[in-house]
Write a protein that holds these residues in place. Structure first.
Motif, short mmCIF file in Angstrom:
data_model
loop_
_atom_site.label_atom_id
_atom_site.label_comp_id
_atom_site.label_asym_id
_atom_site.label_seq_id
_atom_site.Cartn_x
_atom_site.Cartn_y
_atom_site.Cartn_z
N LEU A 192 38.21 42.63 49.23
CA LEU A 192 37.24 43.73 47.90
C LEU A 192 35.51 43.81 49.03
O LEU A 192 34.46 44.39 48.52
CB LEU A 192 37.11 42.57 46.93
CG LEU A 192 37.79 42.70 45.67
CD1 LEU A 192 37.88 41.34 45.34
CD2 LEU A 192 38.27 43.84 45.81
N TRP B 10 26.18 47.63 40.05
CA TRP B 10 27.39 47.66 39.33
C TRP B 10 28.33 48.38 38.72
O TRP B 10 29.75 48.21 39.12
CB TRP B 10 27.80 46.68 38.55
CG TRP B 10 27.70 45.22 39.01
CD1 TRP B 10 26.59 43.95 38.54
CD2 TRP B 10 28.69 43.86 39.07
NE1 TRP B 10 26.83 42.60 39.04
CE2 TRP B 10 27.74 42.81 39.96
CE3 TRP B 10 29.82 44.46 39.36
CZ2 TRP B 10 29.31 41.47 40.11
CZ3 TRP B 10 29.86 42.75 40.10
CH2 TRP B 10 30.40 41.93 40.51
N CYS C 261 29.96 46.54 33.16
CA CYS C 261 30.52 45.25 33.50
C CYS C 261 29.84 44.49 32.13
O CYS C 261 29.11 45.26 31.52
CB CYS C 261 29.31 45.20 35.10
SG CYS C 261 27.48 44.72 34.72
N LEU D 272 39.38 36.82 42.64
CA LEU D 272 39.16 37.46 42.84
C LEU D 272 40.21 38.39 43.69
O LEU D 272 40.09 38.68 45.22
CB LEU D 272 38.03 37.43 43.25
CG LEU D 272 37.31 38.98 42.73
CD1 LEU D 272 36.65 39.19 41.19
CD2 LEU D 272 35.70 39.44 43.38
N VAL E 26 40.41 46.09 39.84
CA VAL E 26 39.69 44.26 40.17
C VAL E 26 39.63 43.10 39.92
O VAL E 26 39.23 44.14 37.82
CB VAL E 26 38.43 44.35 41.09
CG1 VAL E 26 37.90 42.95 41.13
CG2 VAL E 26 38.40 45.04 42.28
N TRP F 294 40.38 39.05 38.00
CA TRP F 294 40.21 38.08 38.29
C TRP F 294 41.68 37.28 37.79
O TRP F 294 41.90 37.87 36.69
CB TRP F 294 39.26 37.12 37.73
CG TRP F 294 37.62 36.89 38.11
CD1 TRP F 294 36.81 37.62 38.64
CD2 TRP F 294 37.26 36.02 39.49
NE1 TRP F 294 35.85 37.45 38.33
CE2 TRP F 294 36.08 36.67 39.14
CE3 TRP F 294 38.39 34.92 39.90
CZ2 TRP F 294 35.26 35.63 40.59
CZ3 TRP F 294 37.12 34.58 41.16
CH2 TRP F 294 36.15 34.89 41.41
N TRP G 197 36.97 43.23 36.94
CA TRP G 197 36.33 42.51 37.40
C TRP G 197 35.66 41.11 36.70
O TRP G 197 35.99 40.26 36.65
CB TRP G 197 35.03 43.30 38.36
CG TRP G 197 34.03 42.49 39.58
CD1 TRP G 197 34.32 40.97 39.63
CD2 TRP G 197 33.90 42.52 40.57
NE1 TRP G 197 33.50 40.93 40.53
CE2 TRP G 197 33.51 41.78 41.50
CE3 TRP G 197 33.99 43.61 41.65
CZ2 TRP G 197 33.54 41.86 42.50
CZ3 TRP G 197 33.85 43.86 42.42
CH2 TRP G 197 33.54 42.56 43.11
N ASN G 198 34.44 41.93 35.78
CA ASN G 198 33.66 41.70 34.80
C ASN G 198 34.42 41.15 33.44
O ASN G 198 32.97 41.40 32.16
CB ASN G 198 32.47 40.23 35.02
CG ASN G 198 31.31 41.47 35.94
OD1 ASN G 198 32.01 42.47 35.09
ND2 ASN G 198 31.59 41.24 36.81
N GLU H 60 28.04 36.31 39.04
CA GLU H 60 28.69 37.49 40.06
C GLU H 60 27.37 38.02 40.36
O GLU H 60 26.78 38.92 39.80
CB GLU H 60 29.76 38.05 39.43
CG GLU H 60 31.07 36.86 39.51
CD GLU H 60 32.15 37.88 39.08
OE1 GLU H 60 32.84 38.32 39.64
OE2 GLU H 60 32.01 38.42 37.87
#
Length: 229
Positions: A12, A63, A79, A129, A156, A158, A169-170, A191
């Motif tokens: 990443l 992001w 995000c 991650l 991506v 978690w 990601w988030n 993050e």
């Protein structure tokens, strides 16, 4: 207390060079002052326009670009920080969810940073991650009912040893590890990308930790900076 040590997939670093995050571990105690989070969320929403940091827009733009690099469409799935801020700008406020959730949402809005909050007792193994292979199990809800889905290959995520805990990601958190005030062990991840000054990242972490300590005076809290090496 046991400290949560998340693992970052070295691959990443090519997608988000300079990524760094604060990992905050909490052994929770009784919430004695829930008003702390109510006040924090209200102030964050009220001051969104007037007190937005000068670097906030470039951080959110970074992001968005990062999301594009792994195939996500940030206009449709932004995000988490951008999604929260857009809701506040549209509605003027954010509804209360839970004292703990309200507090970390307030930090996310104020600092234009994705903040995740997790019930660590629901984890199986360490948080990681990484890049999805497309077979991971992701617990979610559809039409008000529990449902399972899988992330896209190359996305991506978690995850833990059981499956994905947060997609894109988030962007969206799973239900299995979702945090609320009943959790005994809490884990937060703040993050950031290089467009956010490291001093601001530390300030966001300090403010979250301070708010948690004010709400739960007997809680034990520890934080650590994590980044690619």
């Amino acid at each position: 207390m046991s400290f949560v040590a998340p693992v970052l997939d070295p691959q990443l670093a090519k997608i988000a060079p300079g990524f760094r995050a604060l990992s905050i571990s909490v052994e929770a105690s009784l919430i004695e002052h829930p008003q702390v989070s109510t006040d924090a969320l209200e102030k964050a929403c009220e001051s969104l326009v007037a007190d937005t940091p000068v670097w906030a827009e470039s951080h959110l733009a970074a992001w968005a670009n990062t999301f594009k690099l792994f195939g996500a469409k940030p206009q449709r799935t932004p995000c988490s920080a951008e999604a929260l801020r857009k809701r506040v700008l549209r509605d003027g406020s954010l509804p209360s969810i839970d004292p703990i959730v309200d507090l970390y949402n307030a930090i996310s809005i104020k600092y234009a940073i994705p903040v995740g909050g997790e019930d660590f007792d629901a984890y199986i193994g360490a948080p990681r991650l990484t890049i999805a292979d497309g077979t991971e199990l992701f617990d979610t809800t559809k039409d008000g009912r529990a449902a399972n889905e899988s992330p896209e290959k190359g996305e991506v995520i978690w995850r833990d040893d059981h499956g994905a805990t947060c997609r894109r990601w988030n962007w969206r958190q799973g239900t299995r590890t979702r945090l609320d005030s009943n959790a005994k062990r809490m884990w937060f991840i703040l993050e950031s990308l290089p467009e956010m000054p490291i001093e601001a990242l530390r300030a966001a972490g300090d403010e979250l930790s301070s708010g948690l300590q004010q709400m739960m005076p007997e809680a034990k809290i520890a934080s650590q900076l994590i980044e690619f090496y």
